[in-house]
Design a protein around this motif. Structure first.
Motif, PDB file in Angstrom:
ATOM      1  N   UNK A  21       0.863  -1.178   0.000  1.00 40.17           N
ATOM      2  CA  UNK A  21       0.000   0.000   0.000  1.00 40.17           C
ATOM      3  C   UNK A  21       0.905   1.235   0.000  1.00 40.17           C
ATOM      4  N   UNK A  22       0.620   2.177  -0.901  1.00 35.90           N
ATOM      5  CA  UNK A  22       1.569   3.266  -1.158  1.00 35.90           C
ATOM      6  C   UNK A  22       1.804   4.184   0.033  1.00 35.90           C
ATOM      7  N   UNK A  23       0.873   4.239   0.987  1.00 37.81           N
ATOM      8  CA  UNK A  23       1.010   5.223   2.073  1.00 37.81           C
ATOM      9  C   UNK A  23       1.954   4.770   3.175  1.00 37.81           C
ATOM     10  N   UNK A 271      11.408   1.210 -12.845  1.00 36.49           N
ATOM     11  CA  UNK A 271      10.097   1.152 -13.505  1.00 36.49           C
ATOM     12  C   UNK A 271       9.179   2.192 -12.839  1.00 36.49           C
ATOM     13  N   UNK A 272       9.339   3.478 -13.217  1.00 43.31           N
ATOM     14  CA  UNK A 272       8.557   4.522 -12.543  1.00 43.31           C
ATOM     15  C   UNK A 272       7.047   4.363 -12.729  1.00 43.31           C
ATOM     16  N   UNK A 273       6.643   3.630 -13.774  1.00 38.14           N
ATOM     17  CA  UNK A 273       5.204   3.465 -14.045  1.00 38.14           C
ATOM     18  C   UNK A 273       4.481   2.693 -12.942  1.00 38.14           C
ATOM     19  N   UNK A 274       5.230   1.966 -12.107  1.00 39.22           N
ATOM     20  CA  UNK A 274       4.574   1.220 -11.013  1.00 39.22           C
ATOM     21  C   UNK A 274       4.999   1.737  -9.638  1.00 39.22           C
ATOM     22  N   UNK A 275       5.570   2.935  -9.626  1.00 42.86           N
ATOM     23  CA  UNK A 275       5.916   3.562  -8.338  1.00 42.86           C
ATOM     24  C   UNK A 275       4.898   4.652  -8.048  1.00 42.86           C
ATOM     25  N   UNK A 276       4.298   4.581  -6.877  1.00 48.66           N
ATOM     26  CA  UNK A 276       3.285   5.576  -6.529  1.00 48.66           C
ATOM     27  C   UNK A 276       3.933   6.930  -6.260  1.00 48.66           C
ATOM     28  N   UNK A 277       3.188   8.013  -6.503  1.00 43.83           N
ATOM     29  CA  UNK A 277       3.758   9.347  -6.265  1.00 43.83           C
ATOM     30  C   UNK A 277       4.023   9.593  -4.783  1.00 43.83           C
ATOM     31  N   UNK A 278       4.948  10.497  -4.492  1.00 42.10           N
ATOM     32  CA  UNK A 278       5.185  10.884  -3.091  1.00 42.10           C
ATOM     33  C   UNK A 278       4.672  12.315  -2.922  1.00 42.10           C
ATOM     34  N   UNK A 290      -4.156  10.990   8.520  1.00 42.06           N
ATOM     35  CA  UNK A 290      -5.275  10.618   7.626  1.00 42.06           C
ATOM     36  C   UNK A 290      -6.445  11.615   7.678  1.00 42.06           C
ATOM     37  N   UNK A 291      -6.126  12.894   7.848  1.00 37.09           N
ATOM     38  CA  UNK A 291      -7.207  13.889   7.903  1.00 37.09           C
ATOM     39  C   UNK A 291      -7.672  14.297   6.509  1.00 37.09           C
ATOM     40  N   UNK A 292      -6.878  13.961   5.509  1.00 34.80           N
ATOM     41  CA  UNK A 292      -7.292  14.219   4.126  1.00 34.80           C
ATOM     42  C   UNK A 292      -6.802  13.050   3.280  1.00 34.80           C
ATOM     43  N   UNK A 293      -7.200  13.015   2.018  1.00 31.28           N
ATOM     44  CA  UNK A 293      -6.742  11.904   1.177  1.00 31.28           C
ATOM     45  C   UNK A 293      -6.074  12.448  -0.078  1.00 31.28           C
ATOM     46  N   UNK A 294      -5.166  11.648  -0.637  1.00 31.65           N
ATOM     47  CA  UNK A 294      -4.456  12.025  -1.859  1.00 31.65           C
ATOM     48  C   UNK A 294      -4.561  10.871  -2.844  1.00 31.65           C
ATOM     49  N   UNK A 295      -4.346  11.149  -4.109  1.00 32.64           N
ATOM     50  CA  UNK A 295      -4.437  10.102  -5.134  1.00 32.64           C
ATOM     51  C   UNK A 295      -3.071   9.426  -5.268  1.00 32.64           C
ATOM     52  N   UNK A 296      -2.976   8.212  -4.783  1.00 32.47           N
ATOM     53  CA  UNK A 296      -1.685   7.513  -4.754  1.00 32.47           C
ATOM     54  C   UNK A 296      -1.497   6.551  -5.934  1.00 32.47           C
TER      55      UNK A 296
END
Length: 367
Positions: A21-23, A271-278, A290-296
């Motif tokens: 899980x990216x988070x 393989x940056x295509x399968x690395x989630x953004x930071x 976890x007070x807000x959400x981001x698109x991971x």
């Protein structure tokens, strides 16, 4: 720095491949360059859940892979850290905590183990033959190979075990009244066991992929609000001269995903295509969390999701796309067979680009 805790660093760590899980910092499953594979499942036991932030089971998966040169070493790493730091903290990126204990599958070229935990206590079973599965419940009975030194005394002092007769970890530490999600897991555990037994003696990578795609058993979940997040199958040859090959989807719902091969070699192409953004201000790292959400979602995930929507909208087009993806997977499996049978000897550069090339090919089909 793990998800919530900072712990002492090891002198050296192994290269790892993680599906996570990216988070968070840890992983649901993964492998290292020594041919060790570890995966985990959540369980609820008689031991109280720790909402205080400690190590997550997923942190322990990664720590076992980074610090264990064999399945047994990974097991020792995980149990030592568990006893020292405990497990706890929310396992979900939401304001309401979701907490559980953990069970683990560990394997290398020569050994396989199941490790099950209840708080800081644990029991491990070495699997000497056949197949073994886990599924959101304690499953080690009296066939315990190793255990926490205070395990039985803990059970006795709590009145969960009389101290007489056989000691079954699953019986003693399981909750008398299981939460609904654990009740549902019983059927999934039985189905997984049966599917493995049907193929006893001739289990291949394809067999495991088909089991991971099985929807009737509940192993592959694709329902509103909950979907199998990612899947992985590893082939670990006993012959140390042959490479271990790890197949990962890196996208949800394996029944509509491609398993792509990865081999540890020097100079692996990123393989940056399968690395989630930071994120600079990550809601998982800010207190309160976890007070807000981001698109991971990473790039392959986004494109795959768009393709799934197409499959649902246009069945004919969707079927064509699925067949194309299956062909891509078949090529990867055939390449692996040739590699492991020694009929081809690809140069290290080819293997270094292997996963990247497969992801690129898949992305092209989505556009």
């Amino acid at each position: 720095q793990c998800t919530y805790l900072e712990i002492e660093q090891a002198e050296r760590t192994h290269a790892v491949l993680l599906s996570r899980p990216a988070w968070l910092w840890g992983a649901e499953m993964g492998a290292n360059d020594r041919g060790v594979c570890v995966g985990n499942e959540g369980v609820w036991t008689r031991e109280p859940l720790g909402e205080d932030e400690a190590l997550l089971g997923m942190d322990l998966v990664r720590l076992g892979l980074e610090r264990g040169g064999s399945a047994r070493e990974a097991l020792e790493v995980i149990t030592a850290l568990l006893e020292r730091y405990g497990q706890g903290g929310s396992c979900k990126e939401e304001p309401v905590p979701f907490v559980y204990h953990n069970t683990f599958l560990l394997a290398d070229r020569t050994e396989a183990w199941v490790l099950e935990t209840a708080g800081r206590f644990w029991a491990a079973q070495r699997i000497r033959e056949g197949s073994r599965n886990i599924s959101n419940q304690l499953s080690i009975g009296s066939e315990i190979t190793a255990e926490h030194p205070g395990l039985r005394e803990r059970a006795r002092s709590q009145g969960w075990w009389s101290g007489a007769g056989e000691f079954s970890f699953a019986e003693v530490f399981s909750l008398e009244k299981q939460p609904p999600r654990m009740e549902a897991a019983k059927a999934r555990f039985r189905a997984g066991k049966e599917l493995l037994q049907q193929h006893a003696g001739h289990i291949t990578a394809e067999t495991l992929m088909s089991i991971l795609r099985d929807k009737d058993s509940g192993i592959c979940v694709d329902s509103a609000g909950f979907r199998t997040a990612a899947s992985m199958v590893s082939v670990l040859p006993r012959d140390p001269a042959l490479p271990c090959v790890h197949f990962l989807t890196a996208t949800p719902d394996p029944s509509r995903s491609v398993f792509k091969p990865f081999v540890f070699v020097a100079g692996i192409k990123a393989v940056p295509q399968v690395r989630s953004p930071t994120f600079l201000h990550d809601p998982a790292k800010q207190i309160p969390r976890f007070q807000s959400s981001v698109d991971r979602r990473h790039e392959l995930y986004r494109r795959h999701q768009a393709a799934l929507e197409l499959m649902e909208r246009d069945q004919e087009q969707g079927q064509k796309l699925l067949e194309t993806l299956q062909e891509l997977e078949k090529q990867g499996l055939e390449g692996m067979k040739e590699l492991l049978e020694g009929t081809v000897a690809p140069c290290p550069e080819e293997l270094a680009d292997l996963f990247f090339d497969c992801v690129e090919a898949e992305m092209k089909f989505y556009t």
